[in-house]
Design an enzyme around this catalytic site. Sequence first.
Site, mmCIF file in Angstrom:
data_model
loop_
_atom_site.group_PDB
_atom_site.id
_atom_site.type_symbol
_atom_site.label_atom_id
_atom_site.label_comp_id
_atom_site.label_asym_id
_atom_site.label_seq_id
_atom_site.Cartn_x
_atom_site.Cartn_y
_atom_site.Cartn_z
ATOM 1 N N GLU A 31 0.815 -1.220 -0.051
ATOM 2 C CA GLU A 31 0.038 0.075 0.143
ATOM 3 C C GLU A 31 0.720 1.203 0.065
ATOM 4 O O GLU A 31 0.592 2.053 -0.612
ATOM 5 C CB GLU A 31 -0.853 -0.144 1.323
ATOM 6 C CG GLU A 31 -1.844 1.264 1.440
ATOM 7 C CD GLU A 31 -2.538 1.362 2.585
ATOM 8 O OE1 GLU A 31 -3.292 2.281 2.756
ATOM 9 O OE2 GLU A 31 -2.484 0.449 3.333
ATOM 10 N N GLU A 77 -9.900 5.742 0.158
ATOM 11 C CA GLU A 77 -9.627 4.391 0.015
ATOM 12 C C GLU A 77 -9.867 4.061 -1.317
ATOM 13 O O GLU A 77 -10.990 4.002 -1.667
ATOM 14 C CB GLU A 77 -10.191 3.611 1.088
ATOM 15 C CG GLU A 77 -10.150 3.994 2.548
ATOM 16 C CD GLU A 77 -8.786 3.184 3.074
ATOM 17 O OE1 GLU A 77 -8.133 2.534 2.308
ATOM 18 O OE2 GLU A 77 -8.477 3.537 4.288
#
Length: 310
Positions: free
Chosen positions: A137, A274
Amino acid sequence: MPYDESVPPTPRRRPPRAAAALAAVSLCLTAAGCGAASDDGLSGRSADPRPGGDGTSAAAPSGPAPDRTSAAPSGPSSKAADRPGAGPLSGKTVVIDPGHNPDNRLHTQEINRQVDVGTGRKECDTTGTSTDAGYAEARFTLDVSHRVRDLLRAQGAKVVLTQDGDRPYGPCVDERARIGNAAGADAVVSVHADGSAVGNRGFHVILPGLVRAGKADTSKIVEPSRDLGARIAGLFLRATGSAPSNYIGDKTGLDVRKDLGGLNLSTVPKVFIECGNMRDPKDAVLLTSAGWRQKAAQGIADGISGYLKG
């Protein structure tokens, strides 16, 4: 996933005070367009709606490698490139907050240190999540943040990154908030990807809830942050074609939270995005595609641009 959230997300019911605003966004998200074309130089995508994982590194790689065929985003900028030019966003300051840090995993003691987030204490930072194939990530967020930076600078904005892979770890969540505050930012966006269960798909934008506790007071940023977040949600959908989350936000693409220090301690309009779920194989195909990441950056930049232009 948010750097000050250490457990997998669970569906949350939206607060009644935001129901009307989020309903308006939902209508925009399901309609074609989400706004008219404009002359902002971003493929006619500046018009926009007005409403209202786990925290560990992944297991060993076990799938297709990330797409690296497109040109890589630029690294840390020179001083000349840091200077904003002329354009519709001249005079505006945007802080882009790439979630986590690629080297957090090497500094577990430091990032596990507790910091004051107003409503309590949380870890300084976390390692973030990754795809099953090992695409972290922290790499994703830095890549997308570089792309957003370049798009906004092309419009004349001054863009500050909270980190650019140039520190050993962090910064901690409280420092990330302070960076935006100290910059007097007109908008702050924290870039993330989620780490939820397989089958959970789509993007969502996290908005600050009303918090007055300790060092936290979001009363002045709740409404402008909702406007910023709704614009990003609508234009992210249009740029990427990705649907709003099917597991958070009642399919509006928006979620209100009061537990994130990065939002609680902000005194300027700020949201998290997100961009998808790294643990879902279908979303992972998108997140590891350089072409899709450019679309994601375009949607985020379009939303910020529309918000700043009013």
